[in-house]
Design a protein around this motif. Structure first.
Motif, PDB file in Angstrom:
ATOM      1  N   ILE A   1      62.389  36.642   5.184  1.00 54.65           N
ATOM      2  CA  ILE A   1      62.903  35.396   5.780  1.00 54.65           C
ATOM      3  C   ILE A   1      63.406  34.461   4.677  1.00 54.65           C
ATOM      4  CG2 ILE A   1      62.189  33.316   7.053  1.00 54.65           C
ATOM      5  CD1 ILE A   1      60.221  35.332   8.599  1.00 54.65           C
ATOM      6  N   LYS A   2      62.702  34.420   3.558  1.00 48.84           N
ATOM      7  CA  LYS A   2      63.171  33.586   2.440  1.00 48.84           C
ATOM      8  C   LYS A   2      64.506  34.092   1.880  1.00 48.84           C
ATOM      9  CE  LYS A   2      60.369  31.686  -0.690  1.00 48.84           C
ATOM     10  NZ  LYS A   2      59.221  31.569  -1.654  1.00 48.84           N
TER      11      LYS A   2
ATOM     12  N   ARG B   1      67.116  33.004   4.388  1.00 53.54           N
ATOM     13  CA  ARG B   1      67.338  31.552   4.312  1.00 53.54           C
ATOM     14  C   ARG B   1      68.143  31.188   3.068  1.00 53.54           C
ATOM     15  NH1 ARG B   1      63.529  28.217   7.322  1.00 53.54           N
ATOM     16  NH2 ARG B   1      63.692  29.008   9.432  1.00 53.54           N
ATOM     17  N   LYS B   2      67.832  31.823   1.957  1.00 49.93           N
ATOM     18  CA  LYS B   2      68.587  31.491   0.748  1.00 49.93           C
ATOM     19  C   LYS B   2      70.041  31.948   0.887  1.00 49.93           C
ATOM     20  CE  LYS B   2      68.920  31.279  -4.189  1.00 49.93           C
ATOM     21  NZ  LYS B   2      68.447  31.690  -5.522  1.00 49.93           N
TER      22      LYS B   2
ATOM     23  N   GLY C   1      71.719  32.120   3.629  1.00 48.99           N
ATOM     24  CA  GLY C   1      72.371  31.168   4.534  1.00 48.99           C
ATOM     25  C   GLY C   1      72.672  29.832   3.874  1.00 48.99           C
ATOM     26  N   GLU C   2      71.934  29.536   2.830  1.00 52.56           N
ATOM     27  CA  GLU C   2      72.108  28.272   2.102  1.00 52.56           C
ATOM     28  C   GLU C   2      73.230  28.367   1.072  1.00 52.56           C
ATOM     29  OE1 GLU C   2      69.667  25.429   2.205  1.00 52.56           O
ATOM     30  OE2 GLU C   2      71.134  24.400   0.943  1.00 52.56           O
TER      31      GLU C   2
ATOM     32  N   LYS D   1      75.810  25.582   6.444  1.00 54.86           N
ATOM     33  CA  LYS D   1      74.522  26.214   6.141  1.00 54.86           C
ATOM     34  C   LYS D   1      74.022  26.954   7.388  1.00 54.86           C
ATOM     35  CE  LYS D   1      69.778  24.548   5.661  1.00 54.86           C
ATOM     36  NZ  LYS D   1      69.025  25.034   4.518  1.00 54.86           N
ATOM     37  N   ARG D   2      73.557  28.174   7.187  1.00 51.13           N
ATOM     38  CA  ARG D   2      73.024  28.957   8.317  1.00 51.13           C
ATOM     39  C   ARG D   2      71.540  29.243   8.088  1.00 51.13           C
ATOM     40  NH1 ARG D   2      76.129  34.224   8.672  1.00 51.13           N
ATOM     41  NH2 ARG D   2      76.417  34.022   6.428  1.00 51.13           N
ATOM     42  N   TYR D   3      70.761  29.199   9.136  1.00 53.04           N
ATOM     43  CA  TYR D   3      69.306  29.399   8.955  1.00 53.04           C
ATOM     44  C   TYR D   3      68.639  30.124  10.117  1.00 53.04           C
ATOM     45  CZ  TYR D   3      69.230  25.533  12.202  1.00 53.04           C
ATOM     46  OH  TYR D   3      69.435  24.756  13.309  1.00 53.04           O
ATOM     47  N   LYS D   4      69.356  30.274  11.251  1.00 53.84           N
ATOM     48  CA  LYS D   4      68.718  30.852  12.442  1.00 53.84           C
ATOM     49  C   LYS D   4      68.490  32.350  12.280  1.00 53.84           C
ATOM     50  CE  LYS D   4      70.384  28.228  16.342  1.00 53.84           C
ATOM     51  NZ  LYS D   4      71.260  28.393  17.514  1.00 53.84           N
TER      52      LYS D   4
ATOM     53  N   THR E   1      54.835  31.428   9.728  1.00 54.18           N
ATOM     54  CA  THR E   1      56.254  31.764   9.905  1.00 54.18           C
ATOM     55  C   THR E   1      56.442  33.141  10.538  1.00 54.18           C
ATOM     56  OG1 THR E   1      56.779  30.375   8.016  1.00 54.18           O
ATOM     57  CG2 THR E   1      58.493  31.883   8.744  1.00 54.18           C
TER      58      THR E   1
ATOM     59  N   GLY F   1      64.071  27.457  13.747  1.00 53.96           N
ATOM     60  CA  GLY F   1      65.120  28.424  13.429  1.00 53.96           C
ATOM     61  C   GLY F   1      64.882  29.829  13.922  1.00 53.96           C
TER      62      GLY F   1
END
Ligand SMILES: *Cc1c(COP(=O)(O)O)cnc(C)c1O
Length: 393
Positions: free
Chosen positions: A110-111, A114-115, A117-118, A124-127, A141, A161
């Motif tokens: 997930i990290k 997330r990175k 998406g950043e 920025k995407r996070y879903k 999480t 998210g």
């Protein structure tokens, strides 16, 4: 006495069976009265090469006598060897991060998403889309990633998210411009031994690639030859961006791993683990992979899977009074039982007869035997299961 001590001092998080196992060999366990049990659970898919395997215990002893642990701030030879081996066995161009459990491996996945998406363009995407009935672990999480609302009681607020798709057909419709990844099990384990359809998975993998949305496959239960290939992803002939592994990797020594083709996604400081991939767990995993790679190449693993499958199908045919359907792949199998009451009775009665079995979902009798189980052990296990069914009828 022991039961009292356990109840007094250990938090009551499990529906525990108070049997006291003393030792085991391959798929057979012995309790304090020397009663033997056929282990069709492998400790929930963990002791992939059975109990007290000589090659594994020697590898652990030898490693323990040299070095058990130095931090990840230094080279760890067996860790590098393990990463190389895992990459070779799956055939994907990836790098590996080591953790200690499935949930932690999923946290790493997930990290990474997330990175990605950043740093990968605007917006920025996070879903992250996961499936209903999925299971991804117990940390806050990973629990939120788990698409089973009943497990979320008491523990909020959760990180944002996560979006749940009812089934595979709903996934693409949920992919909006905030979506960075889809995360799924190719065979849902805890959810009820539910394999996904190969064509649907391949179609999804292709569409996600076009949309630049990452595919995370949680192979914590399906990985390490459980479904017949090194990863279920190999069996489904897809190339995920991120794969997580744990349960069977080190034969019972705690380990978890996340692998990704985003080989430079992390910089020093982005992620870490004190214990992850230390000398002891890496040496154990190297021994496990050596054994299982041999069994796969020699044809022994496929032979055992066929033998088990044959037995299971015959058994189901003879017991239509309880069994609706045979499900699963490789040595990750299940029988759909006609009621959850009967399922509980079957598991309890089987235990009395000397065969250990698991429950999955609401009505699935789950089989996760060691990948090294012998024909004699399989025969004996099904004989005992037969007796258990007789006692209930
Ligand atoms: C068991 C499991 C997990 C959690 O693993 P832990 O080691 O208990 O944290 C995550 N995902 C899947 C698919 C699992 O089967």
């Amino acid at each position: 006495m022991l039961e009292q001590m356990d109840k007094e001092y250990v938090l009551h998080t499990y529906g525990r069976n108070y049997v006291n196992f003393k030792h085991g060999k391959n798929a057979t366990l012995y309790d304090e009265n020397n009663k033997d049990y056929i282990d069709f659970t492998s400790g929930i898919g963990v002791v992939s090469i059975g109990h007290s395997n000589d090659i594994l215990s020697n590898a652990i002893c030898t490693q323990a006598k040299n070095i058990i642990h130095v931090s990840n701030l230094f080279l760890i030879e067996p860790q590098a060897e393990l990463a190389k081996k895992m990459v070779e066995l799956c055939g994907f161009d990836m790098r590996v991060f080591f953790a200690n459990s499935g949930a932690e491996a999923n946290e790493g996945a997930i990290k990474i998403a997330r990175k990605y998406g950043e740093v990968e363009g605007e917006p920025k995407r996070y879903k992250i889309i996961t499936l209903e009935n999925s299971f991804h672990g117990r940390t806050i999480t990973a629990l939120k990633a788990t698409g089973q609302e009943k497990m979320h009681n008491f523990f909020g607020p959760f990180p944002d998210g996560f979006v749940y798709a009812k089934d595979m057909d709903e996934v693409l419709g949920l992919c909006d411009d905030k979506c960075v990844a889809v995360m799924l099990e190719l065979v849902q384990g805890e959810g009820g031994v539910e394999p996904q359809d190969k064509e649907k998975i391949q179609h999804l993998a292709k569409r996600l690639k076009e949309k630049d949305i990452l595919l995370i496959v949680d192979e914590v239960q399906t990985g390490i030859y459980r479904t017949g290939e090194f990863f279920a992803s190999n069996l489904y002939e897809i190339e995920p961006d991120i794969i997580t592994v744990a349960k069977g990797l080190a034969g019972g020594v705690p380990i978890g791993a996340v692998m990704t083709n985003l080989k430079d996604i992390f910089s020093p400081g982005d992620h870490g683990s004190t214990f992850g991939g230390n000398y002891l767990s890496s040496a154990a995993a190297n021994a496990v992979l050596k054994i299982l790679e041999n069994d796969k190449t020699s044809g022994k693993l496929d032979e055992r899977m066929l033998y088990f499958s044959d037995k299971l199908n015959k058994f189901a045919k003879n017991h239509k009074e309880f069994i609706n359907k045979v499900v699963g792949l490789g040595l990750m199998r299940g029988l759909r039982i006609n009621s959850s009451d009967n399922l509980t009775k079957i598991i309890n009665e089987s235990f009395q007869e000397g065969v250990l079995l698991l429950k999955a979902g609401r009505n699935t009798l789950r089989f996760l035997p060691p990948l090294t189980i012998s024909q004699e052990e399989i025969d004996l296990g099904f004989e005992r299961l037969e007796n258990a069914f007789k006692n209930i009828s």
